[in-house]
Each structure stands twice: as structure tokens, then as C-alpha cells.
Design an enzyme around this catalytic site. Structure first.
Site, PDB file in Angstrom:
ATOM      1  N   SER A 145       0.859  -1.176   0.000  1.00  0.00           N
ATOM      2  CA  SER A 145       0.000   0.000   0.000  1.00  0.00           C
ATOM      3  C   SER A 145       0.896   1.227   0.000  1.00  0.00           C
ATOM      4  O   SER A 145       2.068   1.142   0.409  1.00  0.00           O
ATOM      5  CB  SER A 145      -0.885   0.019   1.260  1.00  0.00           C
ATOM      6  OG  SER A 145      -1.512   1.273   1.451  1.00  0.00           O
ATOM      7  N   TYR A 158      -1.908   0.293  10.772  1.00  0.00           N
ATOM      8  CA  TYR A 158      -1.957  -0.181   9.391  1.00  0.00           C
ATOM      9  C   TYR A 158      -0.676   0.193   8.651  1.00  0.00           C
ATOM     10  O   TYR A 158      -0.120  -0.610   7.902  1.00  0.00           O
ATOM     11  CB  TYR A 158      -3.177   0.415   8.689  1.00  0.00           C
ATOM     12  CG  TYR A 158      -3.355  -0.046   7.256  1.00  0.00           C
ATOM     13  CD1 TYR A 158      -3.594  -1.387   6.964  1.00  0.00           C
ATOM     14  CD2 TYR A 158      -3.304   0.871   6.203  1.00  0.00           C
ATOM     15  CE1 TYR A 158      -3.762  -1.813   5.657  1.00  0.00           C
ATOM     16  CE2 TYR A 158      -3.479   0.455   4.892  1.00  0.00           C
ATOM     17  CZ  TYR A 158      -3.710  -0.882   4.620  1.00  0.00           C
ATOM     18  OH  TYR A 158      -3.881  -1.299   3.312  1.00  0.00           O
TER      19      TYR A 158
END
Length: 260
Positions: A145, A158
Site C-alpha cells: 500500500s 496499518y
């Protein structure tokens, strides 16, 4: 599209996709199947992957569902032992939980994110690496990501997990230098799927929708799947080390153009 770089004479190459029950994983499975791969669909939700396998089979593709939790090392080892061969592994299983600041975040959420985004990638990669190497032309894909490249407030857990996934890809590429295995990392920015933001906001549909408010065209699961499939189907000597893909409206993790 070029001829598949992983196809031995007379054999259909096999691609394993983790987290194939929805979103980017399901879209990637569809596109790899259309590209000529026999796709092994893995995810915890057995009903979802069985339905997807039926859809792909009806369309004339080869697809096999296998219920699997990548955080369960023994289960991953059993799965790997069940395969005759493996040419491609797409480490897609992952997810985010919560947006609390570091000062008040629940360690259980961080642990859960680390388990699936980092340890899950480790389990699947370690278990399938012998088969990928034995194929003579293997590919490992790590779906990280842009969170794995730059941080932002409320994303600590995250971001930490996706930094871990990024480091796995980077380190593995160094360690496999000279071996017949490519390591590709795809790092998407803002992607609008049916479940990611809803899960992150613990089922709050309104908060999930606010993430994409005013953004004319966030990326879709198909956009990312197309990118993954393109990278995998490059000629064998071409390794896409790291590809960052964002919607045009997103200049960075914290700068997004929103229309009124």
C-alpha cells in the site's frame, strides 16, 4: 498481452491468490484466469470463493477454491503440500482496523493487522517458495500500500503493518538474487471497494463513505487487478520491483482533490 512467461510446454501455469473472496483479490483472480492461469482461490470465506470458482469455471476458466486463513501456519503448510506446482503467488490478504491515534489505539487491532498483513505474507511465501523456485520461473507478488511508503495520522497500526509487507518484498528480492523467482510489489493508493473502509471503521457505512467523498474517480479493484496482472505477465527477465498506483485525484496519502 504477451505470452505467459511462466508456461512450460503443455502445462497450464498455476497462480495462488490469497484473500480472493472479495475486492482486489477476487478481481485479480478473474483477470489472471482470463490471462490463462489456473487460479487457486484462497480465503477464509468458503462460500465466497466457491461462488467465484463456479463463476470462472462457467466462463471456461480453471479455478479451484480452497478455504484458508493465512495467519494459520499449519493450515498454510497443508495447503502448500496439496499443490502439484505453483508459478505465481499473489499475497493479497490484508486489511485495516481502526483509525485511533498511537496514544489510544488498541494493541489487539495492531496485532490482528500485523498477523494478516505481515505474518500471513510470510507464511504463504515461505510455504510456496520451494514450488515457485522449482517452477523455474516463479513470481511472488506482495500487495502492500502507499501506507507502506509514507505515514499519516490515525494510520499508525496499518502503516506499520504495510511497512512490514514492503520490507518483506524488498528483502526477499535481495535474498533471491540469482534464483528463478521475481518479487513484485504493488502499492495502491486510494481504492474504493465494498469492504475495506467499512471494515476499518468497524461497520460504520457513513464514515467509510466519507473517505471517498468528493473524489470523482478513486481506483477500483479492477484497476489494481489490471496492474497486478500486467506486472505478472511481463517477460520473465522483467521484474517490476515496486509499482505505486493512485487515482489522478490523489497526489499523496494526505493530498487528495475533492470536488464540492
Amino acid at each position: 498481452m504477451n505470452a505467459l512467461p511462466h508456461t512450460p510446454a503443455g502445462e497450464t501455469p498455476i497462480a495462488v491468490v490469497t484473500g480472493a473472496s472479495s475486492g482486489i483479490g477476487a478481481a485479480t483472480a478473474r483477470q489472471l484466469a482470463a490471462a490463462g492461469y489456473r487460479v487457486i482461490l484462497t480465503a477464509r470465506r468458503k462460500d465466497r470463493i466457491e461462488a467465484l470458482a463456479a463463476e470462472l469455471t462457467e466462463a471456461g476458466h480453471e479455478a479451484v477454491p480452497y478455504a484458508l486463513d493465512v495467519t494459520d501456519r499449519a493450515a498454510v503448510a497443508t495447503f502448500a503440500a496439496s499443490l502439484d506446482r505453483c508459478d505465481v503467488l499473489v499475497n493479497n490478504a490484508g486489511g485495516a482496523l481502526g483509525t485511533e491515534p498511537v496514544s489510544s489505539a488498541d494493541p489487539a487491532d495492531w496485532r490482528a493487522m500485523f498477523e494478516v498483513n505481515v505474518i500471513g505474507v510470510l507464511h504463504a511465501t515461505q510455504a510456496l517458495l520451494p514450488a515457485l523456485t522449482a517452477s523455474g520461473d516463479g513470481t511472488v507478488v506482495v500487495l502492500s500500500s502507499t501506507a507502506g511508503l509514507a505515514t499519516y495520522e490515525g494510520g499508525g497500526g496499518y502503516v506499520a503493518a504495510k511497512h512490514g509487507a514492503h520490507v518483506i518484498a524488498e528483502t526477499l528480492r535481495l535474498e533471491l538474487s540469482g534464483q528463478p523467482v521475481r518479487v513484485i510489489e504493488i502499492a495502491p493508493g486510494m481504492v474504493k471497494t465494498a469492504e475495506f473502509a467499512v471494515t476499518r471503521f468497524r461497520g460504520d457505512e457513513e464514515k467509510a463513505a466519507s473517505v471517498y467523498a468528493g473524489v470523482a474517480e478513486p481506483l477500483t479493484a479492477d484497476d489494481v487487478a489490471d496492474t497486478i496482472t500486467w506486472a505478472i505477465t511481463r517477460p520473465s527477465h522483467v521484474n517490476v520491483d515496486l509499482l505505486v498506483v493512485r487515482p489522478r485525484a490523489q497526489a499523496s496519502n494526505y493530498k487528495v482533490h475533492r470536488e464540492s
